[in-house]
Scaffold this motif. Structure first.
Motif, PDB file in Angstrom:
ATOM      1  N   ASP A   1      21.642  24.513 -45.949  1.00 42.24           N
ATOM      2  CA  ASP A   1      22.379  25.198 -44.885  1.00 42.24           C
ATOM      3  C   ASP A   1      22.872  26.567 -45.345  1.00 42.24           C
ATOM      4  N   GLY A   2      22.048  27.250 -46.143  1.00 37.37           N
ATOM      5  CA  GLY A   2      22.381  28.585 -46.595  1.00 37.37           C
ATOM      6  C   GLY A   2      23.414  28.644 -47.710  1.00 37.37           C
ATOM      7  N   GLN A   3      23.810  27.504 -48.241  1.00 36.98           N
ATOM      8  CA  GLN A   3      24.819  27.451 -49.298  1.00 36.98           C
ATOM      9  C   GLN A   3      24.207  26.911 -50.582  1.00 36.98           C
ATOM     10  N   TYR A   4      24.592  27.515 -51.706  1.00 35.30           N
ATOM     11  CA  TYR A   4      24.152  27.051 -53.016  1.00 35.30           C
ATOM     12  C   TYR A   4      24.769  25.689 -53.292  1.00 35.30           C
ATOM     13  N   ARG A   5      23.942  24.713 -53.660  1.00 32.20           N
ATOM     14  CA  ARG A   5      24.442  23.353 -53.920  1.00 32.20           C
ATOM     15  C   ARG A   5      24.385  22.963 -55.379  1.00 32.20           C
ATOM     16  N   GLY A   6      23.600  23.682 -56.175  1.00 36.83           N
ATOM     17  CA  GLY A   6      23.581  23.380 -57.599  1.00 36.83           C
ATOM     18  C   GLY A   6      22.238  23.672 -58.234  1.00 36.83           C
ATOM     19  N   THR A   7      22.264  23.703 -59.571  1.00 41.14           N
ATOM     20  CA  THR A   7      21.055  23.882 -60.367  1.00 41.14           C
ATOM     21  C   THR A   7      20.980  22.745 -61.362  1.00 41.14           C
ATOM     22  N   LEU A   8      19.813  22.143 -61.464  1.00 38.42           N
ATOM     23  CA  LEU A   8      19.595  21.022 -62.359  1.00 38.42           C
ATOM     24  C   LEU A   8      18.528  21.389 -63.384  1.00 38.42           C
ATOM     25  N   VAL A   9      18.684  20.899 -64.607  1.00 33.89           N
ATOM     26  CA  VAL A   9      17.649  21.053 -65.627  1.00 33.89           C
ATOM     27  C   VAL A   9      16.606  19.979 -65.351  1.00 33.89           C
ATOM     28  N   THR A  10      15.370  20.385 -65.167  1.00 31.51           N
ATOM     29  CA  THR A  10      14.311  19.477 -64.715  1.00 31.51           C
ATOM     30  C   THR A  10      14.183  18.248 -65.606  1.00 31.51           C
ATOM     31  N   THR A  11      14.210  18.445 -66.921  1.00 30.02           N
ATOM     32  CA  THR A  11      14.028  17.307 -67.838  1.00 30.02           C
ATOM     33  C   THR A  11      15.235  16.373 -67.881  1.00 30.02           C
ATOM     34  N   GLU A  12      16.362  16.795 -67.291  1.00 24.89           N
ATOM     35  CA  GLU A  12      17.583  15.986 -67.320  1.00 24.89           C
ATOM     36  C   GLU A  12      17.929  15.400 -65.956  1.00 24.89           C
ATOM     37  N   THR A  13      17.015  15.481 -64.997  1.00 20.85           N
ATOM     38  CA  THR A  13      17.310  14.984 -63.654  1.00 20.85           C
ATOM     39  C   THR A  13      16.196  14.072 -63.176  1.00 20.85           C
ATOM     40  N   ASN A  14      16.338  13.594 -61.964  1.00 23.57           N
ATOM     41  CA  ASN A  14      15.311  12.733 -61.365  1.00 23.57           C
ATOM     42  C   ASN A  14      15.223  13.032 -59.868  1.00 23.57           C
ATOM     43  N   GLU A  15      14.245  12.432 -59.237  1.00 22.64           N
ATOM     44  CA  GLU A  15      13.989  12.688 -57.821  1.00 22.64           C
ATOM     45  C   GLU A  15      15.181  12.315 -56.937  1.00 22.64           C
ATOM     46  N   ASP A  16      15.855  11.224 -57.255  1.00 16.09           N
ATOM     47  CA  ASP A  16      17.006  10.799 -56.452  1.00 16.09           C
ATOM     48  C   ASP A  16      18.133  11.826 -56.490  1.00 16.09           C
ATOM     49  N   GLU A  17      18.395  12.377 -57.662  1.00 17.34           N
ATOM     50  CA  GLU A  17      19.472  13.365 -57.788  1.00 17.34           C
ATOM     51  C   GLU A  17      19.135  14.644 -57.021  1.00 17.34           C
ATOM     52  N   ILE A  18      17.891  15.071 -57.101  1.00 18.55           N
ATOM     53  CA  ILE A  18      17.468  16.272 -56.366  1.00 18.55           C
ATOM     54  C   ILE A  18      17.582  16.030 -54.865  1.00 18.55           C
ATOM     55  N   THR A  19      17.108  14.877 -54.412  1.00 11.42           N
ATOM     56  CA  THR A  19      17.160  14.541 -52.992  1.00 11.42           C
ATOM     57  C   THR A  19      18.596  14.512 -52.495  1.00 11.42           C
ATOM     58  N   GLN A  20      19.495  13.948 -53.292  1.00 10.54           N
ATOM     59  CA  GLN A  20      20.896  13.882 -52.894  1.00 10.54           C
ATOM     60  C   GLN A  20      21.478  15.293 -52.736  1.00 10.54           C
ATOM     61  N   LEU A  21      21.124  16.206 -53.632  1.00  9.05           N
ATOM     62  CA  LEU A  21      21.580  17.593 -53.483  1.00  9.05           C
ATOM     63  C   LEU A  21      20.994  18.223 -52.225  1.00  9.05           C
ATOM     64  N   MET A  22      19.729  17.907 -51.943  1.00  7.59           N
ATOM     65  CA  MET A  22      19.048  18.518 -50.802  1.00  7.59           C
ATOM     66  C   MET A  22      19.616  18.066 -49.463  1.00  7.59           C
ATOM     67  N   ILE A  23      19.955  16.766 -49.326  1.00 11.62           N
ATOM     68  CA  ILE A  23      20.395  16.256 -48.022  1.00 11.62           C
ATOM     69  C   ILE A  23      21.876  15.921 -47.959  1.00 11.62           C
ATOM     70  N   GLY A  24      22.576  15.978 -49.107  1.00 11.87           N
ATOM     71  CA  GLY A  24      24.016  15.768 -49.107  1.00 11.87           C
ATOM     72  C   GLY A  24      24.457  14.322 -49.145  1.00 11.87           C
ATOM     73  N   ARG A  25      23.524  13.420 -49.382  1.00 17.43           N
ATOM     74  CA  ARG A  25      23.859  11.988 -49.485  1.00 17.43           C
ATOM     75  C   ARG A  25      22.726  11.268 -50.188  1.00 17.43           C
ATOM     76  N   LYS A  26      22.991  10.015 -50.583  1.00 20.38           N
ATOM     77  CA  LYS A  26      21.915   9.207 -51.167  1.00 20.38           C
ATOM     78  C   LYS A  26      20.926   8.844 -50.080  1.00 20.38           C
ATOM     79  N   LEU A  27      19.679   8.750 -50.440  1.00 25.82           N
ATOM     80  CA  LEU A  27      18.631   8.405 -49.493  1.00 25.82           C
ATOM     81  C   LEU A  27      18.096   7.026 -49.836  1.00 25.82           C
ATOM     82  N   ASP A  28      18.204   6.095 -48.900  1.00 27.11           N
ATOM     83  CA  ASP A  28      17.712   4.732 -49.105  1.00 27.11           C
ATOM     84  C   ASP A  28      16.468   4.533 -48.251  1.00 27.11           C
ATOM     85  N   LEU A  29      15.328   4.560 -48.893  1.00 29.89           N
ATOM     86  CA  LEU A  29      14.068   4.382 -48.175  1.00 29.89           C
ATOM     87  C   LEU A  29      13.562   2.945 -48.222  1.00 29.89           C
TER      88      LEU A  29
END
Length: 114
Positions: free
Chosen positions: A16-44
């Motif tokens: 939404d046009g706002q900076y939400r964070g920067t993650l080091v690729t080797t220290e993160t995972n898909e769930d953490e990136i997704t949570q930053l992207m949508i603002g909540r945990k995603l349960d598929l």
């Protein structure tokens, strides 16, 4: 998202046009990136669907549109859902939409689907 982990050192997320964070690729995972992207945990887990994909229904080879993109090829199979986003996001933009007319491409559609 697989490519993101292959080609990046850091991942910065804007929502939404706002900076939400920067993650080091080797220290993160898909769930953490997704949570930053949508603002909540995603349960598929409730959306898991196992089905076989059918034969190729559409085949596109060497799709180009001026300098915007060149030589993109893909196949779409029966039962597959495919989405395309323009560079820079998904909001409609009349000028960009009009600019996305292929300058050349070869396509083959399944004639039984007519």
């Amino acid at each position: 998202m697989e490519e993101i982990f292959k080609i990046t050192d850091r991942i910065s997320v804007l929502r939404d046009g706002q900076y939400r964070g920067t993650l080091v690729t080797t220290e993160t995972n898909e769930d953490e990136i997704t949570q930053l992207m949508i603002g909540r945990k995603l349960d598929l887990s409730r959306n898991v669907s196992h089905h076989e994909l059918g034969d190729v229904a559409l085949e596109v080879r060497n799709l180009s549109c001026g300098s915007l993109f060149r030589n993109i090829s893909f196949e779409v199979r029966r039962g597959e859902v495919v989405g395309f986003l323009r560079p820079g996001g998904s909001r409609p933009d009349r000028n960009r939409r009009n600019a996305l007319r292929p300058s050349r491409a070869k396509r083959r559609a399944d004639p039984s689907r007519r």
